[in-house]
Design a protein around this motif. Structure first.
Motif, PDB file in Angstrom:
ATOM      1  N   SER A  63      17.709 -31.360 104.404  1.00  0.00           N
ATOM      2  CA  SER A  63      16.608 -32.128 104.965  1.00  0.00           C
ATOM      3  C   SER A  63      15.372 -31.252 105.169  1.00  0.00           C
ATOM      4  O   SER A  63      14.265 -31.600 104.746  1.00  0.00           O
ATOM      5  CB  SER A  63      17.031 -32.749 106.298  1.00  0.00           C
ATOM      6  OG  SER A  63      15.947 -33.389 106.934  1.00  0.00           O
ATOM      7  N   SER A  73      11.568 -36.051 106.324  1.00  0.00           N
ATOM      8  CA  SER A  73      11.367 -34.615 106.503  1.00  0.00           C
ATOM      9  C   SER A  73      10.037 -34.159 105.926  1.00  0.00           C
ATOM     10  O   SER A  73       9.416 -33.219 106.443  1.00  0.00           O
ATOM     11  CB  SER A  73      12.521 -33.833 105.865  1.00  0.00           C
ATOM     12  OG  SER A  73      12.600 -34.085 104.473  1.00  0.00           O
ATOM     13  N   TYR A 132      19.495 -36.679 109.099  1.00  0.00           N
ATOM     14  CA  TYR A 132      19.161 -35.679 108.077  1.00  0.00           C
ATOM     15  C   TYR A 132      18.668 -36.319 106.780  1.00  0.00           C
ATOM     16  O   TYR A 132      18.917 -35.807 105.688  1.00  0.00           O
ATOM     17  CB  TYR A 132      20.363 -34.774 107.783  1.00  0.00           C
ATOM     18  CG  TYR A 132      20.990 -34.177 109.012  1.00  0.00           C
ATOM     19  CD1 TYR A 132      20.222 -33.434 109.919  1.00  0.00           C
ATOM     20  CD2 TYR A 132      22.345 -34.358 109.295  1.00  0.00           C
ATOM     21  CE1 TYR A 132      20.795 -32.892 111.053  1.00  0.00           C
ATOM     22  CE2 TYR A 132      22.922 -33.812 110.432  1.00  0.00           C
ATOM     23  CZ  TYR A 132      22.142 -33.089 111.301  1.00  0.00           C
ATOM     24  OH  TYR A 132      22.701 -32.553 112.427  1.00  0.00           O
ATOM     25  N   VAL A 158      21.255 -30.706 107.801  1.00  0.00           N
ATOM     26  CA  VAL A 158      19.988 -30.206 108.321  1.00  0.00           C
ATOM     27  C   VAL A 158      19.299 -29.292 107.323  1.00  0.00           C
ATOM     28  O   VAL A 158      18.064 -29.255 107.219  1.00  0.00           O
ATOM     29  CB  VAL A 158      20.204 -29.489 109.675  1.00  0.00           C
ATOM     30  CG1 VAL A 158      21.040 -28.224 109.516  1.00  0.00           C
ATOM     31  CG2 VAL A 158      18.865 -29.194 110.343  1.00  0.00           C
ATOM     32  N   SER A 191      14.683 -30.633 114.425  1.00  0.00           N
ATOM     33  CA  SER A 191      14.018 -31.561 113.508  1.00  0.00           C
ATOM     34  C   SER A 191      14.449 -33.005 113.743  1.00  0.00           C
ATOM     35  O   SER A 191      13.621 -33.924 113.719  1.00  0.00           O
ATOM     36  CB  SER A 191      14.280 -31.162 112.058  1.00  0.00           C
ATOM     37  OG  SER A 191      15.677 -31.137 111.778  1.00  0.00           O
ATOM     38  N   GLU A 192      15.732 -33.244 113.966  1.00  0.00           N
ATOM     39  CA  GLU A 192      16.208 -34.614 114.184  1.00  0.00           C
ATOM     40  C   GLU A 192      15.637 -35.208 115.473  1.00  0.00           C
ATOM     41  O   GLU A 192      15.306 -36.394 115.528  1.00  0.00           O
ATOM     42  CB  GLU A 192      17.735 -34.642 114.220  1.00  0.00           C
ATOM     43  CG  GLU A 192      18.384 -34.601 112.853  1.00  0.00           C
ATOM     44  CD  GLU A 192      18.008 -35.812 112.007  1.00  0.00           C
ATOM     45  OE1 GLU A 192      18.371 -36.940 112.377  1.00  0.00           O
ATOM     46  OE2 GLU A 192      17.327 -35.622 110.984  1.00  0.00           O
TER      47      GLU A 192
END
Length: 683
Positions: free
Chosen positions: A430, A35, A29, A427, A89-90
């Protein structure tokens, strides 16, 4: 047979790089810069413009877009690309990270093989592959970041191959070389402006004035080519770099001026202390160049050979990089191009000495490269404890995050979780960081996918639901008063800023990168008015259903004259039959004058909206001579019909000069938008 063995050996170092890189870790994150590159890549992949161009970093965004598209194609998730990236996303950042590691593994293989073919020297090829391991910064950044640096490493390796090709060419006057160098220079600059000092190298090395000018003028179209997705941001980009150049602080801050001499020379010392291998190599190469200059001039032979020119250009580029970075030095990764040239400047120094010494001495001198490689390997081994410490640090940080959220889920189910922004490891923060730096294109989808995305913005001293400010009163009404602040503040200065912003915090527990506080709402200044005020001092409401006798005015519920009825519509309404409609780009409506306004007054204004949510605004503005201006962002809730509640919550500042505010609606989108059920409360 020997050649085959050499090729096999030249694959070993890249494989070591690959294995270590894949087994390394990064902070989960992370906000800056992973990001931002993820969501700007998403923008490009979905044919939208980018919102981050400070580096410029455009090549990383394009790389991200391509990888996201390919990864999504083979995931078969059932979700559209935007939804899948935001929900995972990760996962996608890890794919991007490992993709860069694979790319640079191949770069190391090609660097070794091209050097072997062009120079016919196995030890020079191996030296170029081993040299990057001299720098902990270079290796760690390549392993742990989705950022410009891994691409800068690849760009510098490509430059080395091109320089070797040029060095061995029998037709160095060919126009193709300045064009290739210009293309590569544009790519490097589009990746990050720290590549700027490297542009010195081709300019010095190229023969002939014509080729030098071809090179210089080819950089501009190349830069434009590689920054096309960011073309709308050129003015902002130029302003950013102008500020960097004309201010003495980091990121264009601080006082006006080229440098702060005390800080500048202190930075030079710090760079030398933190990059001993780089400085040592530069010192050795400088001695070689000076010795060569002295010896050859005494022998009355040609001084400025190809080897001498290239080695000089490399050394000057590294020195220029240090001089550039010292202006705003606070991290070694800004020296990435200079660090990436370390092995090549040693190879060119070897070739320079080899071209000047007698044939008898060459037999002994040829062993200098194997010895140098052995020394570099030994020095690289000494970096293992530092890389191990970094590796353990990332693992412990991620363990800290996992333990924190497990504990929150287990022990604090009755609390609302608010995430510290701008920097905390979760999350929500981020994704929000990435969204802010990608033109907020994902706001609506984030609000849909993460309705629990609540923040305390330490910069703005306010609670927020994604990009929408929420008043303390509205927050308590909607979420209750059992509030946890998760992820920070981590430092004493950050803690002080939060408390000065009106929150009283009680520390519950902390770990390596996570701190969790409970907000003491009873003692917090921000909640003082919520606790002590039960009703607004004055209120106005209208649902746009009551009109004056001549139907030219909309009336409020207390029968007061509110605003002109010119924007009234009947094709859509939240309550009753009427609403206000803003049909076209840059249309306005309502235009209500809020009278008898004075400093210290606090207002909560709300209206319900149907339509585009990013470019349509509720606004409260002062007069011509007063700069006061408040503009809504996003919405705080939706009803079953799809109407969104837009709010403004503000306190009139001490410096307010006027006596009234103008409250109005503005449609800056290209589709029609409807508004209904307006309310103002004064406290």
């Amino acid at each position: 047979m020997i050649k085959k063995l050499q090729i096999y050996i030249l694959v070993i170092v890249p494989l070591v790089f690959l294995v270590i890189g894949f087994n390394f870790d990064r902070t989960k994150y992370g906000t800056d810069p992973e990001s931002a590159y993820l969501l700007n890549g998403l923008n490009i992949a979905t044919l939208k413009s980018v919102g981050h161009y400070d580096n410029p970093g455009t090549t990383v965004q394009v790389y991200s877009a391509v990888v996201l598209r390919i990864t999504h194609l083979f995931r078969y998730s059932g979700n559209d690309l935007q939804t899948d990236v935001l929900l995972n996303s990760e996962y996608y950042i890890e794919v991007l990270r490992k993709g860069l590691i694979v790319m640079n593994t191949l770069v190391l293989v090609l660097l070794g093989l091209f050097t072997l073919v062009l120079l016919g020297n196995f030890w020079a090829a191996l030296l170029l592959q081993v040299a990057p391991f001299l720098s902990v910064t270079l290796i760690e950044e390549c392993f742990t970041k989705v950022a410009p640096e891994p691409l800068l490493f690849a760009a510098t390796a490509a430059l080395i191959i091109l320089l070797l090709k040029y060095y061995k060419s029998v037709n160095q006057g060919s126009k193709k070389y300045p064009l290739w160098f210009g293309l590569l220079a544009g790519f490097g600059l589009a990746t990050k402006m720290t590549f700027l000092p490297i542009l010195i190298i081709p300019f010095i090395v190229l023969t002939g004035t014509r080729n030098k000018w071809i090179y210089v003028f080819s950089i501009i179209p190349s830069f434009v080519l590689f920054t096309l997705p960011a073309v709308k941001g050129y003015m902002s980009m130029a302003h950013w770099f102008l500020n960097l150049g004309t201010h003495t602080g980091t990121y264009g801050q601080g006082s006006s001026g080229l440098i702060d001499p005390a800080v500048y020379f202190s930075s030079m010392i710090s760079i030398a202390e933190n990059n001993k291998s780089l400085i040592t190599v530069m010192f050795v190469v400088a001695l070689v160049l000076l010795s060569t200059l002295f010896i050859t001039s005494k022998r009355d032979t040609k001084v400025f050979s190809k080897e001498f020119n290239i080695a000089t250009a490399l050394l000057l580029a590294q020195a220029a990089s240090i001089l550039l970075v010292a202006k705003h030095y606070h991290s070694n990764h800004y020296l990435f191009p200079a660090l990436s040239l370390t092995g090549f400047v040693l190879v060119m120094s070897y070739l320079l000495i080899d071209s000047k010494i007698h044939e008898k001495a060459k037999k002994l001198f040829k062993f200098s490269l194997p010895v140098t490689v052995a020394i570099l390997i030994g020095l690289s081994v000494l970096n293992i404890p530092y890389l191990t410490l970094a590796y353990k640090g990332y693992r412990l940080s991620n363990q800290s995050t996992d333990e924190t959220f497990t504990r929150l889920e287990r022990d604090y189910k009755g609390f609302v979780k608010v995430y510290y922004y701008p920097v905390s490891f979760n999350v929500y923060s981020s994704l929000r960081w990435g969204n802010v730096y990608s033109r907020l294109y994902s706001t609506e989808k984030l609000m849909e996918l993460y309705p629990e995305g609540l923040f305390y913005n330490a910069w703005e001293k306010s609670f927020q639901f994604w990009e929408t400010n929420i008043s303390a009163r509205e927050f308590v009404k909607k979420y209750g008063s059992k509030i946890l602040l998760v992820g920070g503040p981590l430092t004493n200065d950050e803690f002080k800023v939060v408390e000065e912003g009106g929150l009283r915090l009680n520390r519950l527990f902390e770990s390596r990168v996570q701190v969790v506080f409970q907000v003491d709402t009873a003692s917090s200044e921000m909640f003082k008015e919520v606790n002590n005020t039960h009703a607004p001092l004055w209120s106005l409401q209208t649902d746009f259903e009551i009109f004056s006798s001549n139907e030219q005015w909309i009336m409020s519920k207390d029968s007061g004259q509110f605003c002109k009825s010119s924007a009234i519509a009947t094709d859509k309404a939240r309550s009753g039959k009427h609403s206000l409609k803003l049909p076209v780009y840059d249309s306005y409506a309502m235009d209500y004058d809020l009278q008898d306004v004075k400093k210290g007054d606090r207002f909560e204004i709300s209206i319900w909206r149907y339509g585009n949510d990013q470019d349509v605004f509720l606004i409260a503005s002062g007069g011509r001579n007063d700069p006061f201006y408040q503009q809504s962002r996003g919405y705080i809730e939706t009803d079953s019909k799809g109407w969104e509640k837009v709010t403004l919550d503000f306190k009139i500042p001490e410096g307010f000069q006027g006596t009234k505010l103008k409250v109005y609606l503005w449609n800056h989108s290209k589709i029609p938008v409807w508004f209904d059920d307006f309310q103002i409360d004064k406290y």
